[in-house]
Design a protein around this motif. Structure first.
Motif, PDB file in Angstrom:
ATOM      1  N   GLU A   1       5.808 -26.630 118.690  1.00 49.18           N
ATOM      2  CA  GLU A   1       6.633 -27.404 117.710  1.00 49.18           C
ATOM      3  C   GLU A   1       8.232 -27.779 118.145  1.00 49.18           C
ATOM      4  O   GLU A   1       8.705 -28.735 117.972  1.00 49.18           O
ATOM      5  CB  GLU A   1       6.529 -26.659 116.434  1.00 49.18           C
ATOM      6  N   ALA A   2       8.559 -26.323 118.692  1.00 45.93           N
ATOM      7  CA  ALA A   2      10.080 -26.336 119.025  1.00 45.93           C
ATOM      8  C   ALA A   2      10.377 -27.258 120.017  1.00 45.93           C
ATOM      9  O   ALA A   2      11.254 -28.074 120.270  1.00 45.93           O
ATOM     10  CB  ALA A   2      10.406 -24.968 119.290  1.00 45.93           C
ATOM     11  N   TYR A   3       9.294 -27.197 120.981  1.00 48.06           N
ATOM     12  CA  TYR A   3       9.479 -28.271 122.244  1.00 48.06           C
ATOM     13  C   TYR A   3       9.537 -29.583 121.614  1.00 48.06           C
ATOM     14  O   TYR A   3      10.404 -30.545 122.180  1.00 48.06           O
ATOM     15  CB  TYR A   3       8.202 -28.032 123.206  1.00 48.06           C
ATOM     16  N   LEU A   4       8.579 -30.129 120.830  1.00 47.55           N
ATOM     17  CA  LEU A   4       8.593 -31.583 120.278  1.00 47.55           C
ATOM     18  C   LEU A   4       9.871 -31.759 119.623  1.00 47.55           C
ATOM     19  O   LEU A   4      10.158 -32.815 119.707  1.00 47.55           O
ATOM     20  CB  LEU A   4       7.360 -31.614 119.761  1.00 47.55           C
ATOM     21  N   ARG A   5      10.353 -30.896 118.997  1.00 47.42           N
ATOM     22  CA  ARG A   5      11.521 -31.309 118.116  1.00 47.42           C
ATOM     23  C   ARG A   5      12.523 -31.565 119.128  1.00 47.42           C
ATOM     24  O   ARG A   5      13.526 -32.392 118.636  1.00 47.42           O
ATOM     25  CB  ARG A   5      11.765 -30.131 116.911  1.00 47.42           C
ATOM     26  N   ALA A   6      12.598 -30.611 119.926  1.00 44.79           N
ATOM     27  CA  ALA A   6      13.798 -30.910 120.924  1.00 44.79           C
ATOM     28  C   ALA A   6      13.786 -32.054 122.017  1.00 44.79           C
ATOM     29  O   ALA A   6      14.756 -32.338 122.707  1.00 44.79           O
ATOM     30  CB  ALA A   6      14.059 -29.501 121.620  1.00 44.79           C
ATOM     31  N   SER A   7      12.667 -32.619 122.078  1.00 44.72           N
ATOM     32  CA  SER A   7      12.202 -33.641 123.024  1.00 44.72           C
ATOM     33  C   SER A   7      12.887 -34.738 122.875  1.00 44.72           C
ATOM     34  O   SER A   7      12.911 -35.875 123.843  1.00 44.72           O
ATOM     35  CB  SER A   7      10.685 -33.734 123.273  1.00 44.72           C
ATOM     36  N   GLY A   8      13.213 -35.206 121.457  1.00 42.60           N
ATOM     37  CA  GLY A   8      14.009 -36.149 121.184  1.00 42.60           C
ATOM     38  C   GLY A   8      13.125 -37.808 121.563  1.00 42.60           C
ATOM     39  O   GLY A   8      12.062 -37.821 121.227  1.00 42.60           O
TER      40      GLY A   8
ATOM     41  N   LEU B   1       9.627 -37.718 123.076  1.00 40.08           N
ATOM     42  CA  LEU B   1       8.512 -37.729 122.105  1.00 40.08           C
ATOM     43  C   LEU B   1       7.473 -38.982 122.131  1.00 40.08           C
ATOM     44  O   LEU B   1       6.505 -38.871 122.239  1.00 40.08           O
ATOM     45  CB  LEU B   1       9.019 -37.137 120.859  1.00 40.08           C
TER      46      LEU B   1
END
Length: 140
Positions: free
Chosen positions: A3-10, A13
């Protein structure tokens, strides 16, 4: 962590979502091919020519190498391979302007439900044997 990776992927995504959608469509296609026994190549062509398949399977970054973009899918060059799990041989046009200098098509094999460890071991053995032969002056 995911979830943290997906939120930071901008903006990336959206590319990840397109890749997931493409893999879902290909997974559904391999399930249909395994269920039916007759004329699987025609079934694959019919499914891939549907607008929802065409939209999903074109113009997205490669899951294998994100720096490569997969262009229009070449349905006439796609094939079902003769193996127990019925993997798909897929072929996309390279949309890069310099594709003539590099390679004009992206090709990959899509396997669903198969254990790839044996395939990986085989490829490693081939690479090792190639290295040994080249060290001995044999380009086999």
């Amino acid at each position: 962590m995911l979830e943290a990776y997906l939120r930071a992927s901008g903006a990336y995504l959206k590319e990840l979502i397109k890749q997931v959608e493409a893999i879902e469509k290909l997974t559904m296609l391999t399930h249909m091919i395994r269920e039916r026994k007759e004329d699987n190549n025609r079934l694959m062509e019919q499914q891939m020519n549907q607008p929802d398949y065409i939209d999903v399977l074109q113009n997205f970054s490669s899951p294998l190498c994100p720096s490569h973009t997969l262009g229009d899918i070449c349905i006439d060059k796609c094939n079902i391979m003769n193996s127990a799990k019925r993997p798909l041989w897929l072929n996309w046009k390279n949309p890069d302007m310099m594709s003539e200098a590099l390679f004009t098509n992206h090709m990959m094999i899509f396997k669903n439900g198969d254990d790839l460890r044996q395939d990986m071991l085989t490829l490693q053995v081939i690479r090792i044997m190639d290295s040994v032969w080249k060290n001995e002056g044999l380009d086999l």
